[in-house]
Design a protein around this motif. Structure first.
Motif, short mmCIF file in Angstrom:
data_model
loop_
_atom_site.label_atom_id
_atom_site.label_comp_id
_atom_site.label_asym_id
_atom_site.label_seq_id
_atom_site.Cartn_x
_atom_site.Cartn_y
_atom_site.Cartn_z
N LEU A 1 -25.37 -1.55 46.99
CA LEU A 1 -25.81 -1.39 45.43
C LEU A 1 -25.99 -3.08 44.98
CD1 LEU A 1 -23.97 1.37 43.49
CD2 LEU A 1 -26.11 1.50 44.78
N LEU A 2 -27.23 -3.30 44.23
CA LEU A 2 -27.51 -4.43 43.65
C LEU A 2 -27.70 -4.42 42.46
CD1 LEU A 2 -27.71 -7.69 43.82
CD2 LEU A 2 -30.31 -7.16 44.38
N LEU A 3 -26.94 -4.67 41.37
CA LEU A 3 -26.90 -4.48 39.88
C LEU A 3 -26.95 -5.90 39.48
CD1 LEU A 3 -23.53 -2.53 39.57
CD2 LEU A 3 -25.96 -1.61 40.08
N LEU A 4 -28.31 -5.99 38.73
CA LEU A 4 -28.80 -7.27 38.03
C LEU A 4 -28.83 -7.08 36.42
CD1 LEU A 4 -31.45 -8.16 40.58
CD2 LEU A 4 -29.31 -8.98 40.39
N ALA A 5 -28.18 -7.76 35.77
CA ALA A 5 -28.16 -7.78 34.20
C ALA A 5 -28.55 -9.20 33.70
CB ALA A 5 -27.03 -7.07 33.96
N SER A 6 -29.13 -9.08 32.76
CA SER A 6 -29.26 -10.07 31.68
C SER A 6 -28.54 -9.65 30.32
CB SER A 6 -30.61 -10.69 31.55
OG SER A 6 -31.42 -9.95 30.74
N GLY A 7 -27.83 -10.68 29.69
CA GLY A 7 -27.36 -10.39 28.29
C GLY A 7 -26.36 -9.16 28.20
N THR A 8 -26.59 -8.33 27.13
CA THR A 8 -26.37 -7.04 26.89
C THR A 8 -26.79 -6.11 27.80
OG1 THR A 8 -27.54 -6.57 25.30
CG2 THR A 8 -25.26 -7.42 24.88
N GLY A 9 -27.76 -6.17 28.81
CA GLY A 9 -28.24 -5.33 29.91
C GLY A 9 -26.95 -5.07 30.79
N LEU B 1 -30.50 -1.75 40.73
CA LEU B 1 -30.67 -1.40 39.42
C LEU B 1 -30.56 -2.58 38.30
CD1 LEU B 1 -27.78 1.21 39.68
CD2 LEU B 1 -30.17 1.58 39.93
N LEU B 2 -31.59 -2.38 37.46
CA LEU B 2 -32.09 -3.76 36.77
C LEU B 2 -31.78 -3.51 35.13
CD1 LEU B 2 -33.45 -4.27 39.86
CD2 LEU B 2 -34.76 -5.91 38.55
N CYS B 3 -31.38 -4.35 34.49
CA CYS B 3 -31.47 -4.00 32.88
C CYS B 3 -31.27 -5.26 32.32
CB CYS B 3 -30.24 -3.11 32.50
SG CYS B 3 -30.50 -2.64 30.76
N GLY B 4 -32.20 -5.71 31.23
CA GLY B 4 -32.43 -6.76 30.46
C GLY B 4 -33.70 -6.79 29.79
N ASP C 1 -37.78 -8.01 29.07
CA ASP C 1 -38.94 -7.14 29.99
C ASP C 1 -39.28 -8.26 30.96
OD1 ASP C 1 -39.57 -9.23 27.93
OD2 ASP C 1 -41.20 -7.78 27.36
N GLY C 2 -39.12 -9.86 30.60
CA GLY C 2 -39.39 -10.93 31.33
C GLY C 2 -38.38 -10.76 32.51
N PHE C 3 -37.10 -10.82 32.40
CA PHE C 3 -36.12 -10.83 33.40
C PHE C 3 -36.53 -9.52 34.45
CE2 PHE C 3 -32.22 -8.73 34.72
CZ PHE C 3 -31.72 -9.72 35.51
N VAL C 4 -36.57 -8.21 33.68
CA VAL C 4 -36.70 -7.32 34.64
C VAL C 4 -38.04 -7.28 35.66
CG1 VAL C 4 -37.49 -4.84 34.70
CG2 VAL C 4 -35.53 -5.46 33.20
N GLU C 5 -39.18 -7.72 34.86
CA GLU C 5 -40.39 -7.85 35.89
C GLU C 5 -40.36 -9.02 36.77
OE1 GLU C 5 -45.35 -9.35 34.85
OE2 GLU C 5 -43.72 -8.93 33.14
N ALA C 6 -39.63 -10.02 36.49
CA ALA C 6 -39.73 -11.32 37.41
C ALA C 6 -38.69 -10.87 38.51
CB ALA C 6 -38.99 -12.50 36.90
N ALA C 7 -37.46 -9.97 38.22
CA ALA C 7 -36.51 -9.61 39.33
C ALA C 7 -37.22 -8.61 40.19
CB ALA C 7 -35.07 -9.37 38.73
N SER C 8 -37.66 -7.54 39.51
CA SER C 8 -38.34 -6.59 40.41
C SER C 8 -39.46 -7.18 41.18
CB SER C 8 -39.06 -5.43 39.34
OG SER C 8 -38.08 -4.88 38.55
N ARG C 9 -40.23 -8.13 40.76
CA ARG C 9 -41.29 -8.74 41.75
C ARG C 9 -40.49 -9.35 42.89
NH1 ARG C 9 -43.16 -12.41 38.77
NH2 ARG C 9 -44.22 -10.88 37.25
#
Length: 309
Positions: free
Chosen positions: A195-203, A272-275, A277-285
């Protein structure tokens, strides 16, 4: 011209008018945040007539069957009778049980609902203040373990909801509105996959719940959590990593370059990504470019608040 009726008032509107705008211009004060069909703050119930709905999939079937629509996604093409969502009638009251500030400008809010409230780790719920301010927040609590509902509220920037949180006292009442989400979740079938969990801020909030849910269900493969931005829950995360050898926690300072070096440990990794929109888009890409299939990347985006009152 079609006629729009709400709370005993009827008036003519231009054909094709946005339902949310038409109601607010007439003084009915329907709250909204995203205008994208994500926050669910602008729910209204159509009791006669049907609007043109750009997001018919945004609400569950049972709610749509009962007439509920997201006003921001609807246009008036024929005469309509609508009821504005009333949190006093539809919502579940919940009392403030605990409020502290684990980091500057970040509130940890724990609520005790007055009626049973069922949810899954990773979901989010609409919170209503007594003044009628509505904003969606992810649940950081774990239903199988926590006796409260926990939310992490970013109060660093001005906003009607964050201002209300600053003035909350123990025992005050908020109301729980529509529960939604589910893209972020833990599937027991992932037990042997990294599992890779990526969060920015309160994500971090929903991923904190999902991390604990994975461990509760006996996840055996490695779990790596990366938290980007202002840090909070540091001690709890470090303690969890020390007690669970398969858990690795990494904190990245805001502005620090890290994405270019991001590499899943396996093509079988579930991300699993949460944060924002810019963070989620860049990390997903980035994950897709490293070879991770899109079907193994799950995300929830925090919509930017355009209006929260």
């Amino acid at each position: 011209m079609p006629e729009l009726c709400c709370a005993g008032q009827c008036w003519s509107v231009e054909a094709g008018a946005n339902l949310l705008d038409a109601l607010n211009l007439a003084g009915h004060r329907v709250p909204y945040s995203c205008r994208a069909g994500s926050c669910h703050a602008c729910m209204v119930r159509c009791t006669a007539g049907q609007p043109e709905d750009a997001r018919p999939d945004a609400l569950p079937f049972d709610q749509r069957a009962a007439g509920w629509r997201l006003a921001c996604q609807c246009r008036v093409r024929e005469s309509l009778n609508v009821e504005v969502y009333d949190p006093e009638r539809e919502g579940i009251p919940a009392n403030v049980q605990h409020l502290d500030w684990p980091a500057k400008g970040i509130a940890r809010l724990r609520l005790q609902p007055q009626r049973p409230f069922r949810y899954n780790a990773g979901q989010h719920v609409l919170l209503w203040t007594e003044q009628g301010v509505a904003r969606p927040y992810s649940l950081a609590s774990l239903p199988a373990e926590d006796a409260w509902l926990e939310f992490h509220v970013d109060c660093r920037n001005p906003g009607a909801f964050s201002e209300a949180v600053r003035h909350l006292s123990l025992g005050d009442t908020l109301r729980l509105g529509n529960l939604h989400g589910g893209a972020l979740h833990y599937d027991p079938l992932w037990e042997n996959q990294p599992l890779l969990l990526l969060a920015s801020g309160t994500g971090l909030a929903p991923l904190w719940a999902i991390l604990r849910e994975a461990l509760r269900q006996g996840h055996t493969a490695p779990i790596r959590l990366i938290h980007v931005g202002y840090g909070y829950l540091g001690e709890a995360l470090e303690a969890l990593a020390l007690s669970q050898p398969q858990v690795e926690v990494e904190r990245v300072e805001e502005g620090q370059e890290w994405l270019a070096s991001l590499q899943p440990t396996s093509r079988r990794t579930i991300a699993l990504l949460c944060g924002g929109d810019g963070f989620v888009e860049a990390a997903s890409r980035r994950l897709f470019m490293t070879g991770l299939p899109r079907g193994q990347i799950f995300s929830d985006t925090f919509v930017s608040a355009k209006h929260d009152a």
